[in-house]
Write an enzyme that holds these catalytic residues in place. Structure first.
Site, PDB file in Angstrom:
ATOM      1  N   HIS A   1       0.804  -1.221   0.000  1.00 53.69           N
ATOM      2  CA  HIS A   1       0.000   0.000   0.000  1.00 53.69           C
ATOM      3  C   HIS A   1       0.844   1.282   0.000  1.00 53.69           C
ATOM      4  O   HIS A   1       0.759   2.130   0.892  1.00 53.69           O
ATOM      5  CB  HIS A   1      -1.108   0.027   1.060  1.00 53.69           C
ATOM      6  CG  HIS A   1      -0.735  -0.437   2.447  1.00 53.69           C
ATOM      7  ND1 HIS A   1       0.250   0.150   3.174  1.00 53.69           N
ATOM      8  CD2 HIS A   1      -1.247  -1.417   3.221  1.00 53.69           C
ATOM      9  CE1 HIS A   1       0.326  -0.441   4.349  1.00 53.69           C
ATOM     10  NE2 HIS A   1      -0.562  -1.397   4.400  1.00 53.69           N
TER      11      HIS A   1
ATOM     12  N   HIS B   1      -3.706  -9.739  14.996  1.00 54.58           N
ATOM     13  CA  HIS B   1      -3.945  -8.529  14.205  1.00 54.58           C
ATOM     14  C   HIS B   1      -4.861  -8.869  13.037  1.00 54.58           C
ATOM     15  O   HIS B   1      -4.671  -9.869  12.357  1.00 54.58           O
ATOM     16  CB  HIS B   1      -2.585  -8.014  13.712  1.00 54.58           C
ATOM     17  CG  HIS B   1      -2.630  -6.782  12.878  1.00 54.58           C
ATOM     18  ND1 HIS B   1      -3.615  -5.828  12.971  1.00 54.58           N
ATOM     19  CD2 HIS B   1      -1.767  -6.335  11.923  1.00 54.58           C
ATOM     20  CE1 HIS B   1      -3.358  -4.847  12.109  1.00 54.58           C
ATOM     21  NE2 HIS B   1      -2.255  -5.135  11.458  1.00 54.58           N
TER      22      HIS B   1
ATOM     23  N   GLU C   1      -5.422  -7.133  10.170  1.00 53.01           N
ATOM     24  CA  GLU C   1      -5.068  -6.757   8.794  1.00 53.01           C
ATOM     25  C   GLU C   1      -4.843  -8.026   7.963  1.00 53.01           C
ATOM     26  O   GLU C   1      -4.314  -9.035   8.442  1.00 53.01           O
ATOM     27  CB  GLU C   1      -3.819  -5.849   8.771  1.00 53.01           C
ATOM     28  CG  GLU C   1      -3.704  -5.130   7.439  1.00 53.01           C
ATOM     29  CD  GLU C   1      -2.717  -3.955   7.438  1.00 53.01           C
ATOM     30  OE1 GLU C   1      -2.005  -3.738   8.434  1.00 53.01           O
ATOM     31  OE2 GLU C   1      -2.683  -3.257   6.395  1.00 53.01           O
TER      32      GLU C   1
ATOM     33  N   ASP D   1      -2.990  -9.264   5.737  1.00 50.54           N
ATOM     34  CA  ASP D   1      -1.749 -10.014   5.510  1.00 50.54           C
ATOM     35  C   ASP D   1      -1.524 -11.038   6.621  1.00 50.54           C
ATOM     36  O   ASP D   1      -0.696 -11.939   6.481  1.00 50.54           O
ATOM     37  CB  ASP D   1      -0.529  -9.087   5.351  1.00 50.54           C
ATOM     38  CG  ASP D   1      -0.435  -8.008   6.412  1.00 50.54           C
ATOM     39  OD1 ASP D   1      -1.460  -7.675   7.021  1.00 50.54           O
ATOM     40  OD2 ASP D   1       0.668  -7.479   6.617  1.00 50.54           O
TER      41      ASP D   1
ATOM     42  N   HIS E   1      -0.201  -1.378  15.044  1.00 46.19           N
ATOM     43  CA  HIS E   1      -0.583  -0.099  14.505  1.00 46.19           C
ATOM     44  C   HIS E   1      -2.073  -0.003  14.139  1.00 46.19           C
ATOM     45  O   HIS E   1      -2.504   0.988  13.518  1.00 46.19           O
ATOM     46  CB  HIS E   1       0.274   0.187  13.251  1.00 46.19           C
ATOM     47  CG  HIS E   1      -0.049  -0.758  12.103  1.00 46.19           C
ATOM     48  ND1 HIS E   1      -0.308  -0.284  10.842  1.00 46.19           N
ATOM     49  CD2 HIS E   1      -0.221  -2.092  12.023  1.00 46.19           C
ATOM     50  CE1 HIS E   1      -0.565  -1.288  10.014  1.00 46.19           C
ATOM     51  NE2 HIS E   1      -0.510  -2.393  10.719  1.00 46.19           N
TER      52      HIS E   1
ATOM     53  N   ASP F   1       3.064  -7.065  13.943  1.00 46.24           N
ATOM     54  CA  ASP F   1       3.778  -6.117  13.072  1.00 46.24           C
ATOM     55  C   ASP F   1       4.967  -5.422  13.760  1.00 46.24           C
ATOM     56  O   ASP F   1       5.946  -5.069  13.089  1.00 46.24           O
ATOM     57  CB  ASP F   1       2.816  -5.032  12.577  1.00 46.24           C
ATOM     58  CG  ASP F   1       1.991  -5.485  11.375  1.00 46.24           C
ATOM     59  OD1 ASP F   1       2.459  -6.356  10.618  1.00 46.24           O
ATOM     60  OD2 ASP F   1       0.876  -4.962  11.198  1.00 46.24           O
TER      61      ASP F   1
ATOM     62  N   TYR G   1      10.661   0.173   7.983  1.00 43.13           N
ATOM     63  CA  TYR G   1       9.364  -0.328   8.439  1.00 43.13           C
ATOM     64  C   TYR G   1       8.782   0.601   9.508  1.00 43.13           C
ATOM     65  O   TYR G   1       7.604   0.980   9.469  1.00 43.13           O
ATOM     66  CB  TYR G   1       9.578  -1.735   9.007  1.00 43.13           C
ATOM     67  CG  TYR G   1       8.330  -2.497   9.309  1.00 43.13           C
ATOM     68  CD1 TYR G   1       7.766  -3.340   8.361  1.00 43.13           C
ATOM     69  CD2 TYR G   1       7.704  -2.393  10.539  1.00 43.13           C
ATOM     70  CE1 TYR G   1       6.616  -4.055   8.639  1.00 43.13           C
ATOM     71  CE2 TYR G   1       6.559  -3.099  10.827  1.00 43.13           C
ATOM     72  CZ  TYR G   1       6.018  -3.933   9.873  1.00 43.13           C
ATOM     73  OH  TYR G   1       4.883  -4.630  10.151  1.00 43.13           O
TER      74      TYR G   1
ATOM     75  N   HIS H   1       6.515 -10.165  10.173  1.00 42.22           N
ATOM     76  CA  HIS H   1       7.199  -9.955   8.886  1.00 42.22           C
ATOM     77  C   HIS H   1       8.707 -10.061   9.111  1.00 42.22           C
ATOM     78  O   HIS H   1       9.221  -9.553  10.117  1.00 42.22           O
ATOM     79  CB  HIS H   1       6.934  -8.554   8.322  1.00 42.22           C
ATOM     80  CG  HIS H   1       5.509  -8.275   7.986  1.00 42.22           C
ATOM     81  ND1 HIS H   1       4.874  -8.837   6.899  1.00 42.22           N
ATOM     82  CD2 HIS H   1       4.591  -7.473   8.577  1.00 42.22           C
ATOM     83  CE1 HIS H   1       3.621  -8.393   6.845  1.00 42.22           C
ATOM     84  NE2 HIS H   1       3.424  -7.572   7.859  1.00 42.22           N
TER      85      HIS H   1
HETATM   86 FE1  FEO Z   1      -0.709  -4.401   9.888  1.00 39.84          FE
HETATM   87 FE2  FEO Z   1       1.470  -6.690   8.587  1.00 39.84          FE
HETATM   88  O1  FEO Z   1      -0.207  -5.870   8.853  1.00 39.84           O
END
Ligand code: FEO
Length: 388
Positions: free
Chosen positions: A24, A78, A80, A82, A144, A163, A191, A222
């Site tokens: 994004h 989380h 999100e 991903d 986040h 994250d 990051y 990640h």
């Molecule tokens: Fe906030 Fe890696 O997603």
């Protein structure tokens, strides 16, 4: 690639996204990974999942250790996508698994996937036994997303902070010391600058909430797992979240006919002459997400743009919009640029600095092509201000 046993009975079963180049708007030239972790205990537990397109890859890895239908507990740190994208699919294998998420996670998962499962919602510092091990949850709202939380296993001294502490790196290596600190710390800074930066207060709270925990591994969602450089990355998160800028300048600009470029060169030389470290970043060569990594610890943020159609060049407009959203605090701004007749670019840059609450150095603008005499005036004026 096989699952990786990161500690006895605890496996990385995530996915590697070698092709990811843009997250994004954040340029991710090193790709990324979506880390999920399987814990073999009396209650077999999966911590987080992967992006939907990688569901098969994760299930294949899990299957090399255990039949996915045997999973008893899934922790969703989380919402999100991903990290939760594969959740509806994996739950089809183990429909009776207990799903643990934060209160905001429960709301967020339902808004993403409908009423697909009965949740067990945990609150901060609540614990959940999975046999020999205990899951302890630390809510970290806005690090986040509102739903973000970390899972800690005291018996193993492992923190799974999702994250936080992540890096967008695709690699077969799973630990920080296998890749080397330069790349890992550079990607961690990028990051932080592009994802975590707006949430300084919340990061400070997480650091406080986790400061009493014995931590031997930090396994983010990640990139690689921290085992050799934990004090360093914790120290950096503390510094970054306190917005401690260094006596350093970044000169960020775009140009139409090299006039603003000439000003950028002159302004760069002022900092050089003052022995203030400086980086000149031409927005046609540097992606805004890389520029933010340089901004992360810089006190002076100099932004140059000529006036185009009563406004800004799109590259500079995009950067300012991005900067305003990420909102590094306590900096000193400098607006500069050439113009033909209107000169609106300067007040537009100044407006962003004002919105960010920055102190400013005197703005510099030159009509058409800056002559040596004009550049010399700029050097003199700004040098005098910096010397004060
Ligand atoms: Fe906030 Fe890696 O997603």
């Amino acid at each position: 690639m096989e699952p990786v046993e990161i500690k006895k009975g605890i496996y990385w079963v995530g996915a590697i996204d070698w092709d990811l180049k843009n997250f994004h708007g954040y340029q991710t030239l090193r790709g990324s990974s979506y880390n999920a972790y399987l814990i073999m205990d009396e209650k077999i537990t999966l911590i987080d999942t992967v992006k939907e397109a990688f569901t098969h890859e994760m299930i294949e890895r899990i299957s090399k250790i255990v039949d996915p239908s045997k999973i008893d507990v899934i922790v969703s740190n989380h919402v999100e996508m991903d990290h939760s994208g594969a959740l509806p699919q994996i739950l089809k294998y183990c429909p009776h698994a207990t799903l643990i998420t934060s209160p905001n996670g429960e709301k967020g998962l339902r808004k993403h996937y409908g009423n697909f499962h009965d949740d067990k919602v945990v609150t901060s510092f609540e614990t959940f036994s999975i046999g020999k091990r205990t899951l302890q949850f630390v809510l970290m709202p806005m690090v986040h997303w509102p739903d973000s939380m970390a899972t800690y296993i005291p018996e193993e001294k492992i923190l799974f902070p999702n994250d936080a502490f992540g890096q967008h790196i695709a690699s077969t290596e799973r630990f920080d010391d296998e890749i080397g600190p330069d790349i890992v710390l550079e990607e961690s800074a990028k990051y932080y600058a592009n994802i975590v930066l707006p949430f300084e207060r919340q990061v400070q709270k997480v650091l406080k909430d986790t400061s009493g925990l014995a931590i031997g591994l930090i396994a983010p969602s990640h990139g690689v797992i921290w085992r050799s450089h934990i004090p360093k990355i914790v120290e950096l998160y503390d510094k970054w979240s306190k917005n401690i800028a260094e006596e350093k300048a970044v000169v960020i600009y775009d140009t139409m006919w090299h006039s603003t470029e000439k000003m950028a060169h002159a302004i760069t030389s002022i900092f050089e002459d003052q022995n203030i470290p400086v980086e000149r970043l031409f927005l046609q060569d540097h992606h805004i997400s890389d520029v933010m990594t340089h901004v992360l610890n810089a006190k002076y943020i100099c932004v140059g743009c000529p006036t185009l159609n009563n406004g800004l060049l799109p590259t500079v407009a995009a950067f300012l919009c991005y900067l305003k959203g990420l909102a590094p605090k306590g900096r000193v701004g400098l607006a500069f640029g050439s113009y033909g007749w209107g000169g609106q670019s300067i007040p537009l840059i100044e407006e962003t600095f004002k919105a960010l609450g920055y102190e400013t150095l005197p703005s510099q603008k030159v009509q058409y092509v800056p002559q040596e005499m004009e550049l010399s005036v700029i050097r003199k004026e700004l040098s005098a201000v910096l010397k004060k």
